[in-house]
Write an enzyme that holds these catalytic residues in place. Structure first.
Site, short mmCIF file in Angstrom:
data_model
loop_
_atom_site.label_atom_id
_atom_site.label_comp_id
_atom_site.label_asym_id
_atom_site.label_seq_id
_atom_site.Cartn_x
_atom_site.Cartn_y
_atom_site.Cartn_z
N GLY A 1 -18.12 1.39 -3.54
CA GLY A 1 -18.91 2.61 -3.61
C GLY A 1 -20.29 2.45 -4.22
O GLY A 1 -21.13 3.36 -4.11
N TYR B 1 0.86 -1.19 0.00
CA TYR B 1 0.00 0.00 0.00
C TYR B 1 0.89 1.24 0.00
O TYR B 1 1.55 1.55 0.99
CB TYR B 1 -0.90 0.03 1.24
CG TYR B 1 -1.95 -1.04 1.31
CD1 TYR B 1 -2.24 -1.87 0.23
CD2 TYR B 1 -2.69 -1.23 2.48
CE1 TYR B 1 -3.21 -2.85 0.31
CE2 TYR B 1 -3.67 -2.20 2.56
CZ TYR B 1 -3.93 -3.01 1.48
OH TYR B 1 -4.90 -3.98 1.56
#
Length: 323
Positions: A212, A61
């Site tokens: 989302g 990440y």
């Protein structure tokens, strides 16, 4: 303040918060800007203060940025945090290159992670997925060796098949299975989750809002530069038909005076005592809403409405979860 319940990781593992904090979005993984570090660190510390102690990160990440960030946030309060680290993915300039799950690579990755996090032992260490290039026994066996060395406490796996999960658990007890899971992504219910439950393995379920889609904020068509357009779920007629399903979610949320995101998290939470919603946040303002979702309850008719609207396969198109 919401009291966060506990979940046991594996048959003989530790108790941690039943709501996990995903830290990925605090770094730039797929390109773009990095969120404000001060706010990200404050979010982690506020989560710890509220009783959320399961922190999920990955060594890839932000090319290590995320681990450095988590390390800063837990400095001086190591005992308050349970650190979960994924490894194995290779990126260059925000582009996916593949996996490296060789034992020699794992032994290298762990030392960098420990240094960036500023800790001596990682609580949960897990390959981000399996690809068949390295035998499962070599991957899990290497992590088991790291446990003997005192560098790791427990083993997890991520994005894995039921057969691979059984094989891994025979090599060394697996404490956590991490998988994408939401009303929109229910393919794991047929074989994988029953296998985890059977073996006493906890599930850390990420992507509760299906990237989302289930937030109620998405509208068709998306902007030409929207990264969601890489995935067929968000393209053309697929998105239009999928958003029709989301309208049912929005109406239920309105009736219960909560948000669609809270409904999505609450549904995942109530799927089992062994399932932990793993929710990504990078702002403190999201904490109250997401923790409150853990106390939402559904009537029988509400559950039936959600389950019939979002039957497995009802949402058209795929995401990176099927990559």
């Amino acid at each position: 303040m919401t009291t966060i319940k506990k979940i046991q990781l594996g048959q003989n593992g530790p108790l941690v918060s039943k709501l996990g904090l995903g830290c990925m979005r605090m770094s730039s993984v797929w390109g773009g800007s990095t969120p404000d570090e001060t706010e990200s660190i404050a979010t982690i510390q506020s989560a710890l203060d509220s009783g959320i102690n399961f922190l999920n990160t990955g060594d890839f990440y932000g090319a290590g940025h995320n681990e450095l960030l988590v390390g800063k946030a837990i400095k001086g309060r190591r005992d308050d945090a349970f650190i979960s680290v994924k490894f194995g993915a290779l990126f260059h300039n925000a582009q996916w290159l593949g996996l490296d799950l060789r034992p020699v690579a794992i032994k290298n990755f762990i030392n960098y992670s420990l240094t960036r996090l500023g800790i001596e032992t990682i609580d949960l260490y897990q390959p981000c997925r399996m690809d068949g290039s390295v035998p499962v026994e070599d991957i899990i066996g290497t992590i088991a060796d790291l446990i003997k060395e005192g560098k790791v406490r427990y083993i997890g796996v991520s994005e894995i098949t039921a057969d691979q999960l059984r094989e891994a658990n025979q090599i060394h007890p697996i404490s956590v299975l991490e998988m994408g899971y939401s009303l929109a992504d229910r393919q794991v219910e047929s074989e994988l989750f029953p296998a985890a439950k059977e073996m006493g393995i906890a599930v850390a379920a990420f992507a509760n809002t299906a990237e989302g889609l289930l937030t109620g904020n998405m509208k068709a068509p998306l902007a030409d530069n929207d990264h969601h357009l890489h995935f067929s779920r968000f393209q053309g007629d697929n998105l239009i038909k999928n958003l029709e399903k989301v309208e049912v979610l929005k109406a239920l949320a309105n009736d219960k005076q909560v948000t669609p995101t809270q409904i999505a998290i609450a549904w995942v939470n109530m799927q089992g005592d062994y399932i932990m919603p793993l929710v990504s946040m990078s702002r403190r303002s999201r904490l109250q809403e997401n923790t409150a979702a853990m106390n939402i309850e559904f009537t029988t008719s509400e559950i039936e409405l959600l389950n019939t609207t979002f039957t497995p396969g009802a949402i058209l198109g795929g995401t990176y979860l099927q990559r």
